[in-house]
Write an enzyme that holds these catalytic residues in place. Structure first.
Site, short mmCIF file in Angstrom:
data_model
loop_
_atom_site.label_atom_id
_atom_site.label_comp_id
_atom_site.label_asym_id
_atom_site.label_seq_id
_atom_site.Cartn_x
_atom_site.Cartn_y
_atom_site.Cartn_z
N GLY A 90 0.81 -1.21 0.00
CA GLY A 90 0.00 0.00 0.00
C GLY A 90 0.84 1.26 0.00
O GLY A 90 1.67 1.45 0.89
N HIS A 91 0.61 2.11 -1.00
CA HIS A 91 1.28 3.41 -1.03
C HIS A 91 0.63 4.33 -0.01
O HIS A 91 -0.60 4.43 0.06
CB HIS A 91 1.14 4.06 -2.41
CG HIS A 91 1.94 3.41 -3.48
ND1 HIS A 91 1.55 2.25 -4.11
CD2 HIS A 91 3.13 3.76 -4.04
CE1 HIS A 91 2.45 1.92 -5.02
NE2 HIS A 91 3.43 2.80 -5.00
N LEU A 92 1.44 5.02 0.78
CA LEU A 92 0.87 6.06 1.62
C LEU A 92 0.31 7.16 0.71
O LEU A 92 -0.86 7.51 0.82
CB LEU A 92 1.90 6.61 2.61
CG LEU A 92 2.08 5.78 3.89
CD1 LEU A 92 2.77 4.45 3.61
CD2 LEU A 92 2.87 6.56 4.95
#
Length: 214
Positions: A90-92
């Site tokens: 998951g990308h911030l």
């Protein structure tokens, strides 16, 4: 937020500060990303983007990623006849809003978007990433499409020395204040129970999440 515990059947996210950001538009100085350093457990912390329309990029240009964030224990399960891999890198800050930034967060016209950056990737459930977090990423993208300048900040929230975050604290504020949200997104997956201390998981059909669409 570190003291929160998800209860089966609860909503996929909760409002913080009545849903209003505490970011300050006066802090918007230049088009950049501030990547917080990994902590002593090699975990992500906080990423803040000062974003413009020119940072939008098509998701189709994204390539594969190899980085394994803390708590990474991938598993494929079948839920309601659908096979899913329950974890995402998951990308911030989503790839699609990080165009033309290098890994140090500086503007660079030759760069496509944030890929395989340890400071911007955490172990996130498929549901949290693709169902819940996407709601707010789309709000940010829509604001950028409308040529607004946006401060968007995402922090991973861990309990103690856990390796997998229990959730993500998201805030965004456009300089005209038309975009304004402040939420905590639970890092959960329907039908799956996680041990956040390690990131390992087991099937638990009693685990329910109430999906929200806005």
């Amino acid at each position: 937020m570190r003291q929160l515990t998800f209860k089966s059947g609860s909503s996929s996210y909760i409002n913080v500060n009545q849903g209003k950001s505490i970011l300050d538009v006066a802090n918007w100085r230049s088009n950049k990303i501030d990547y917080g350093d990994l902590d002593r457990f090699n975990r992500t912390t906080t990423v803040t983007g000062y974003l413009e329309h020119r940072n939008l990029v098509r998701s189709s240009t994204r390539t594969g990623q190899d980085w394994r964030p803390t708590g990474w224990h991938q598993k494929a399960v079948t839920m309601n006849g659908r096979k899913i891999e329950i974890l995402n890198r998951g990308h911030l800050l989503a790839y699609s809003i990080t165009g033309k930034f290098n890994k140090n967060g500086q503007y660079d016209v030759s760069e496509l978007g944030s890929l395989d950056n340890p400071k911007n990737l955490a172990t996130q459930t498929e549901f949290s990433n693709q169902k819940t977090m996407q709601i707010f990423e789309e709000k940010v993208r829509d604001a950028l499409e409308a040529n607004k300048k946006v401060i968007y900040q995402v922090s991973t929230v861990f309990k103690g020395t856990d390796l997998m975050p229990i959730g993500y604290h998201l805030q965004a504020l456009s300089t005209d204040k038309a975009l304004n949200f402040n939420v905590f997104v639970w890092n959960v997956e329907p039908g799956v129970k996680f041990d956040y201390s390690t990131g390992r998981s087991r099937i638990d059909r009693s685990m329910k999440v109430t999906e929200q669409n806005k």
